[in-house]
Design a protein around this motif. Structure first.
Motif, short mmCIF file in Angstrom:
data_model
loop_
_atom_site.label_atom_id
_atom_site.label_comp_id
_atom_site.label_asym_id
_atom_site.label_seq_id
_atom_site.Cartn_x
_atom_site.Cartn_y
_atom_site.Cartn_z
N ALA A 93 0.85 -1.19 0.00
CA ALA A 93 0.00 0.00 0.00
C ALA A 93 0.89 1.23 0.00
O ALA A 93 1.90 1.28 0.69
CB ALA A 93 -0.91 0.01 1.23
N HIS A 94 0.49 2.24 -0.78
CA HIS A 94 1.25 3.49 -0.88
C HIS A 94 0.31 4.62 -0.47
O HIS A 94 -0.57 5.02 -1.23
CB HIS A 94 1.76 3.69 -2.30
N VAL A 95 0.49 5.12 0.75
CA VAL A 95 -0.36 6.17 1.32
C VAL A 95 0.25 7.54 1.01
O VAL A 95 1.45 7.75 1.20
CB VAL A 95 -0.52 5.99 2.84
N HIS A 96 -0.59 8.48 0.56
CA HIS A 96 -0.12 9.82 0.20
C HIS A 96 -0.70 10.83 1.18
O HIS A 96 -1.91 11.02 1.27
CB HIS A 96 -0.54 10.15 -1.24
N MET A 97 0.20 11.50 1.92
CA MET A 97 -0.19 12.44 2.96
C MET A 97 -0.03 13.88 2.49
O MET A 97 1.02 14.25 1.94
CB MET A 97 0.67 12.24 4.21
N ALA A 108 -3.74 4.56 6.66
CA ALA A 108 -2.53 4.05 7.32
C ALA A 108 -2.90 3.18 8.51
O ALA A 108 -2.26 2.14 8.76
CB ALA A 108 -1.66 5.22 7.76
N ARG A 109 -3.92 3.58 9.25
CA ARG A 109 -4.36 2.76 10.39
C ARG A 109 -4.86 1.40 9.92
O ARG A 109 -4.58 0.37 10.55
CB ARG A 109 -5.44 3.50 11.17
N VAL A 110 -5.59 1.40 8.80
CA VAL A 110 -6.12 0.14 8.27
C VAL A 110 -5.01 -0.74 7.75
O VAL A 110 -4.92 -1.93 8.08
CB VAL A 110 -7.17 0.42 7.17
N THR A 111 -4.11 -0.19 6.91
CA THR A 111 -3.08 -1.03 6.30
C THR A 111 -2.13 -1.62 7.34
O THR A 111 -1.75 -2.79 7.24
CB THR A 111 -2.27 -0.24 5.25
N THR A 112 -1.78 -0.85 8.36
CA THR A 112 -0.87 -1.38 9.39
C THR A 112 -1.58 -2.40 10.26
O THR A 112 -0.97 -3.38 10.71
CB THR A 112 -0.30 -0.24 10.26
N SER A 113 -2.89 -2.22 10.49
CA SER A 113 -3.61 -3.16 11.34
C SER A 113 -3.80 -4.52 10.68
O SER A 113 -3.90 -5.54 11.35
CB SER A 113 -4.98 -2.58 11.72
N THR A 119 4.08 1.93 2.44
CA THR A 119 4.98 3.07 2.36
C THR A 119 4.14 4.34 2.37
O THR A 119 3.00 4.33 1.91
CB THR A 119 5.86 3.01 1.09
N MET A 120 4.68 5.40 2.93
CA MET A 120 3.92 6.64 3.10
C MET A 120 4.74 7.81 2.56
O MET A 120 5.86 8.04 3.01
CB MET A 120 3.59 6.87 4.58
N THR A 121 4.17 8.53 1.60
CA THR A 121 4.82 9.70 1.03
C THR A 121 4.20 10.97 1.58
O THR A 121 2.98 11.15 1.50
CB THR A 121 4.71 9.69 -0.51
N TRP A 122 5.04 11.84 2.11
CA TRP A 122 4.60 13.13 2.65
C TRP A 122 4.81 14.20 1.58
O TRP A 122 5.93 14.47 1.20
CB TRP A 122 5.36 13.46 3.93
N HIS A 123 3.71 14.77 1.13
CA HIS A 123 3.74 15.80 0.08
C HIS A 123 3.72 17.21 0.68
O HIS A 123 3.56 18.17 -0.08
CB HIS A 123 2.53 15.65 -0.84
N GLY A 141 4.62 6.03 15.69
CA GLY A 141 4.03 4.69 15.80
C GLY A 141 3.94 3.99 14.46
O GLY A 141 4.15 2.78 14.36
N TRP A 142 3.62 4.74 13.41
CA TRP A 142 3.59 4.13 12.07
C TRP A 142 4.99 3.63 11.69
O TRP A 142 5.12 2.53 11.15
CB TRP A 142 3.10 5.14 11.04
N ALA A 143 5.99 4.45 11.94
CA ALA A 143 7.36 4.03 11.62
C ALA A 143 7.74 2.78 12.42
O ALA A 143 8.36 1.85 11.89
CB ALA A 143 8.33 5.17 11.89
N GLU A 144 7.36 2.75 13.69
CA GLU A 144 7.66 1.58 14.52
C GLU A 144 6.92 0.34 14.03
O GLU A 144 7.38 -0.79 14.22
CB GLU A 144 7.29 1.88 15.97
#
Length: 378
Positions: A93-97, A108-113, A119-123, A141-144
């Motif tokens: 999953a590629h989450v775009h913030m 992000a909460r769903v994919t990690t659960s 992977t998460m891209t910060w725009h 917490g997401w990184a952990e």
């Protein structure tokens, strides 16, 4: 690889993230990947509630609610999103913030659960909110949890790295550009109205269009004998206020608020222009400025923004320390024809590093990193 791209905003909305996610999806598909998009943006005819349509060959799941102004927000989406991701057989999953991304946060909460490699891209630039991100444990917490974090530029990534600390490494995943599409054959030439200065942005306070108009007044003082025009391309809530400023300061002959234009119109404008100005401070990347730089325009912006990634001060543009210096840099380019042409020639001859080929390789590396991090956690 089967990839799920998750973003609050998507076409038919128009903006930096919307267009980038669309282009990423299409180009990943061109490299043989299976790609689906999940978004809280309704379709062109108001499709929502989980409707699936196909945009340029990409399957788009529209988990949108019926809200005023078609806001891309849906706190009811997570259960259905979870079901579709679990049944879809996705590899990553590629989450775009963005600046405010409630749907992406839920994603992000769903994919990690569910243990889906993410992977998460910060725009966005965290700006004044950076201390809050360090205090609130969600991002760390997401990184952990094994999310592979990245940002579109170094200046966007630095505060994010401070926020997650030693929980992970923030990589650089820039926005992509079709270099060949923006290259111009013809060099800038001043026309009957003088030197053409252009800027493309959403007309909203965050992009600082009013600061740009104030800079125009200062430029007229610094280069009183050089005729020039400024065309501002884009729409937004500040348009009426900007027009009042233009009228009040007798700028109608110098400044034109063009409105929203297509990509093709933007290309034609850049091909005939001479200088590009980007006044935003909290510019995490600046795709419009990169397109202008690729088209051969010297770019003037502010130091400490995403423009640092592709504008080399004094070589292919200027990075100013403040608004007064920005006006001074524009005036210098107006007054020095040889400098302006030299920078333009450099930009046409030396393509930027942010080509789609490079960006796709970086994206695939991030997907591999996300899968490896998820495997390590398991």
């Amino acid at each position: 690889m089967k990839v799920a791209l998750l973003s609050d905003c998507y076409l038919p909305r128009l903006g930096g993230i919307e267009v980038q996610v669309h282009d990423l999806a299409v180009r990943l598909r061109g490299r043989g990947h299976q790609v689906s998009v999940f978004t809280a943006t309704p379709g062109a005819h108001g499709e929502r509630g989980g409707f699936v349509d196909v945009v340029d060959g990409i399957e788009v799941h529209r988990l949108a609610l019926r809200l005023p102004f078609e806001l891309p927000v849906n706190p009811l989406a997570p259960p259905e999103l979870r079901r579709r991701l679990q049944q879809g057989g996705y590899d990553v999953a590629h989450v775009h913030m963005g600046v405010v991304s409630p749907f992406a946060v839920d994603c992000a909460r769903v994919t990690t659960s569910i243990g889906l490699p993410t992977t998460m891209t910060w725009h966005c630039m965290l700006g004044a909110a950076a201390p809050l991100f360090r205090l609130v444990p969600t991002v760390r917490g997401w990184a952990e949890a094994g999310v592979a974090m990245n940002a579109v530029s170094g200046v966007a990534g630095e505060p994010l790295q401070r926020a997650i600390g030693d929980a992970g490494v923030v990589e650089n995943l820039p926005n992509g550009i079709d270099v060949s599409a923006w290259l111009t054959e013809r060099g800038p030439q001043a026309g009957a109205d003088g030197i053409r200065v252009v800027s493309a942005m959403r007309l909203a306070a965050r992009k600082r269009p009013m600061a740009l108009l104030h800079a125009v007044l200062r430029v007229r003082e610094l280069a009183p004998d050089v005729p020039f025009t400024l065309e501002v391309l884009g729409e937004g809530p500040d348009r009426a206020r900007l027009q009042r400023f233009v009228d009040r300061h007798d700028l109608a002959g110098t400044v034109r608020l063009v409105g929203r234009v297509s990509r093709e119109e933007l290309r034609r404008t850049y091909a005939d222009a001479d200088i590009y100005v980007a006044p935003a401070r909290l510019e995490s990347f600046g795709i419009a400025a990169l397109e202008a730089r690729t088209a051969g325009l010297p770019v003037v912006g502010l130091w400490g923004s995403g423009l640092n990634e592709y504008v080399e001060d004094g070589v292919n543009g200027f990075l100013a320390g403040d608004d007064e210096a920005l006006a001074g840099c524009v005036a210098r380019l107006l007054l020095d024809d040889a400098l302006r042409r030299r920078m333009a020639e450099h930009n046409r001859q030396v393509p930027p590093a942010q080509s789609w080929e490079h960006v796709l390789e970086r994206a695939e590396a991030e997907y591999a990193r996300a899968i490896a991090l998820a495997g390590a956690r398991r």
